[in-house]
Design an enzyme around this catalytic site. Structure first.
Site, PDB file in Angstrom:
ATOM      1  N   SER A  21       0.890  -1.176   0.000  1.00 50.43           N
ATOM      2  CA  SER A  21       0.000   0.000   0.000  1.00 50.43           C
ATOM      3  C   SER A  21       0.911   1.205   0.000  1.00 50.43           C
ATOM      4  O   SER A  21       2.095   1.088   0.374  1.00 50.43           O
ATOM      5  CB  SER A  21      -0.858  -0.012   1.270  1.00 50.43           C
TER       6      SER A  21
ATOM      7  N   TYR B 120      -2.236  -1.063  10.211  1.00 52.44           N
ATOM      8  CA  TYR B 120      -2.179  -1.287   8.760  1.00 52.44           C
ATOM      9  C   TYR B 120      -0.813  -0.837   8.228  1.00 52.44           C
ATOM     10  O   TYR B 120      -0.154  -1.542   7.448  1.00 52.44           O
ATOM     11  CB  TYR B 120      -3.314  -0.489   8.103  1.00 52.44           C
TER      12      TYR B 120
HETATM   13  P1  NAI Z   1     -11.367  -6.435  -1.260  1.00 51.08           P
HETATM   14  O1  NAI Z   1     -11.948  -6.607   0.099  1.00 51.08           O
HETATM   15  O2  NAI Z   1     -12.288  -6.056  -2.360  1.00 51.08           O
HETATM   16  O3  NAI Z   1     -10.553  -7.743  -1.662  1.00 51.08           O
HETATM   17  C1  NAI Z   1      -9.794  -8.443  -0.710  1.00 51.08           C
HETATM   18  C2  NAI Z   1     -10.125  -9.913  -0.804  1.00 51.08           C
HETATM   19  O4  NAI Z   1      -9.313 -10.594   0.162  1.00 51.08           O
HETATM   20  C3  NAI Z   1     -11.576 -10.244  -0.452  1.00 51.08           C
HETATM   21  O5  NAI Z   1     -12.177 -11.005  -1.486  1.00 51.08           O
HETATM   22  C4  NAI Z   1     -11.486 -11.055   0.830  1.00 51.08           C
HETATM   23  O6  NAI Z   1     -12.466 -12.071   0.928  1.00 51.08           O
HETATM   24  C5  NAI Z   1     -10.090 -11.635   0.722  1.00 51.08           C
HETATM   25  N1  NAI Z   1      -9.561 -12.020   2.013  1.00 51.08           N
HETATM   26  C6  NAI Z   1      -9.552 -11.321   3.165  1.00 51.08           C
HETATM   27  N2  NAI Z   1      -9.040 -12.049   4.148  1.00 51.08           N
HETATM   28  C7  NAI Z   1      -8.687 -13.238   3.606  1.00 51.08           C
HETATM   29  C8  NAI Z   1      -8.096 -14.418   4.113  1.00 51.08           C
HETATM   30  N3  NAI Z   1      -7.779 -14.531   5.415  1.00 51.08           N
HETATM   31  N4  NAI Z   1      -7.850 -15.432   3.268  1.00 51.08           N
HETATM   32  C9  NAI Z   1      -8.178 -15.342   1.950  1.00 51.08           C
HETATM   33  N5  NAI Z   1      -8.775 -14.269   1.417  1.00 51.08           N
HETATM   34  C10 NAI Z   1      -9.016 -13.228   2.242  1.00 51.08           C
HETATM   35  O7  NAI Z   1     -10.234  -5.328  -1.033  1.00 51.08           O
HETATM   36  P2  NAI Z   1      -9.044  -4.771  -1.947  1.00 51.08           P
HETATM   37  O8  NAI Z   1      -9.016  -3.310  -1.675  1.00 51.08           O
HETATM   38  O9  NAI Z   1      -9.121  -5.247  -3.317  1.00 51.08           O
HETATM   39  O10 NAI Z   1      -7.791  -5.386  -1.193  1.00 51.08           O
HETATM   40  C11 NAI Z   1      -6.726  -6.017  -1.858  1.00 51.08           C
HETATM   41  C12 NAI Z   1      -5.424  -5.556  -1.241  1.00 51.08           C
HETATM   42  O11 NAI Z   1      -5.217  -4.174  -1.524  1.00 51.08           O
HETATM   43  C13 NAI Z   1      -5.340  -5.674   0.276  1.00 51.08           C
HETATM   44  O12 NAI Z   1      -4.072  -6.199   0.632  1.00 51.08           O
HETATM   45  C14 NAI Z   1      -5.447  -4.240   0.751  1.00 51.08           C
HETATM   46  O13 NAI Z   1      -4.812  -4.039   1.986  1.00 51.08           O
HETATM   47  C15 NAI Z   1      -4.750  -3.504  -0.368  1.00 51.08           C
HETATM   48  N6  NAI Z   1      -5.003  -2.076  -0.526  1.00 51.08           N
HETATM   49  C16 NAI Z   1      -6.252  -1.608  -0.825  1.00 51.08           C
HETATM   50  C17 NAI Z   1      -6.453  -0.273  -1.082  1.00 51.08           C
HETATM   51  C18 NAI Z   1      -7.789   0.267  -1.503  1.00 51.08           C
HETATM   52  O14 NAI Z   1      -7.906   1.464  -1.714  1.00 51.08           O
HETATM   53  N7  NAI Z   1      -8.815  -0.538  -1.675  1.00 51.08           N
HETATM   54  C19 NAI Z   1      -5.342   0.692  -1.018  1.00 51.08           C
HETATM   55  C20 NAI Z   1      -4.080   0.098  -0.682  1.00 51.08           C
HETATM   56  C21 NAI Z   1      -3.932  -1.226  -0.457  1.00 51.08           C
END
Ligand code: NAI
Length: 311
Positions: A143, A156
């Site tokens: 991130s 985080y």
């Molecule tokens: P999202 O919530 O849409 O996707 C994340 C996915 O990870 C979900 O489908 C969830 O079910 C899965 N997940 C969560 N815990 C899990 C586990 N223990 N085992 C397997 N799957 C699991 O969110 P997003 O935003 O696409 O997140 C993806 C990455 O991006 C994360 O690492 C987040 O920290 C990072 N991130 C997101 C930002 C944003 O603006 N959305 C900005 C910077 C980083």
């Protein structure tokens, strides 16, 4: 044609948000794609978005904190697709709040997924990738909070800084091999992070009492957030280029420069001791890590960048 065409990619958190955007970008680049996720309903919904004839996509149920399940999941994939070439450790949760309000259960949940999940993926798959010898790429979603501290999101920030350091170290260890390494720093992207963070939190890590946080998050206009599809294309491009660092957004240079400048100002302005320099050099990359020389110059405007800037 992508140099990864025909290769197999394993994407954690692949059923939603950025992971799903990457899955589409990779599948369109003729890769075989595994979307690994904790939530079966999200896996089912995600699969409906892929063409059965044009895309080779396999859904796998996986909790990235479950080390035994990692091995079984990978073996299921190998039975279906053969060797895995690309690992994208992307699953994450977005638990925020000031440090004084964080409980041990908050820490265990957040670090368990955001850092532990990355470690587990690496520990399971890196030896297999080295053994099959066909080359590939390892990525992790950090991130911009993995480069500059976000006040009110210390847990985080700590996890994402750790992911950044882990991936940079890995890049050094894999230099000169046929496995590339990238760490991805997204800015704000339209995803389901808030909702999924609550949905995936296990019962044993729920707080008995939730304390009010003294910092309330600002109400922001989420319509300007980047789309997951654009993010997927940007990650694919960075992987193709073998970039150590992949950014989605052009907006973060000011903050990153400010941190780097602060660090430089803090270094004692005194003559250096040559004998000490020689000793530190013996610790390999402690003094100077050549991985930073490998980062190519900025990838230039992205094809959606004009529309993005205008919106
Ligand atoms: P999202 O919530 O849409 O996707 C994340 C996915 O990870 C979900 O489908 C969830 O079910 C899965 N997940 C969560 N815990 C899990 C586990 N223990 N085992 C397997 N799957 C699991 O969110 P997003 O935003 O696409 O997140 C993806 C990455 O991006 C994360 O690492 C987040 O920290 C990072 N991130 C997101 C930002 C944003 O603006 N959305 C900005 C910077 C980083």
């Amino acid at each position: 044609m992508s140099r990864f065409a025909g290769k197999t990619a394993f994407i954690t958190g692949g059923a939603s948000g950025m992971g799903l955007g990457m899955a589409h970008a990779f599948a369109e680049a003729s890769m075989r794609v595994v979307i690994a996720d904790l939530r079966q309903d999200a896996l089912d919904a995600a699969m409906a978005g892929f063409s059965k004839t044009d895309h080779a996509v396999l859904p796998v149920r996986l909790d990235v904190t479950d080390r035994a399940r990692w091995v079984d999941a990978v073996e299921e994939v190998e039975a279906a697709f053969g060797n895995i070439h690309v690992l994208m450790n992307n699953a994450g949760v977005g638990l925020t709040g000031t440090l004084e309000t964080m409980t041990y259960k908050d820490w265990d949940f957040s670090l368990g997924v955001n850092l532990g999940g990355v470690i587990n993926g690496l520990t399971t798959l890196l030896p297999r990738m080295k053994t099959h010898g066909e080359g590939g790429h390892i990525l992790a979603t950090s991130s911009t909070a993995g480069l500059t501290a976000v006040t009110g999101a210390g847990m985080y920030t700590a996890a994402k800084f750790a992911v950044t350091g882990l991936m940079e170290t890995l890049a050094g260890e894999l230099q000169g091999t046929n496995i590339g390494v990238s760490v991805f720093f997204p800015g704000p992207v339209s995803t389901n992070l808030g909702a999924t963070t609550h949905a995936v939190r296990p019962a044993h890590l729920q707080n008995d009492v939730t304390l009010p946080d003294p910092i309330s998050p600002p109400a922001v206009d989420t319509s300007v957030f980047m789309s997951k599809e654009e993010v997927g294309q940007r990650v694919l491009r960075g992987m193709e280029r073998n970039d150590l660092f992949i950014f989605s957004h052009p907006e973060f240079s000011e903050g990153i420069r400010a941190r780097n400048d602060a660090l430089m100002r803090a270094i004692p302005r005194e003559p250096t001791n040559d004998a000490r320099v020689a000793v530190i050099r013996q610790f390999g990359s402690l003094l100077y890590n050549p991985i930073y020389d490998t980062q190519a110059d900025g990838p230039g405007p992205f094809r959606h960048a004009a529309a993005n800037a205008a919106s």
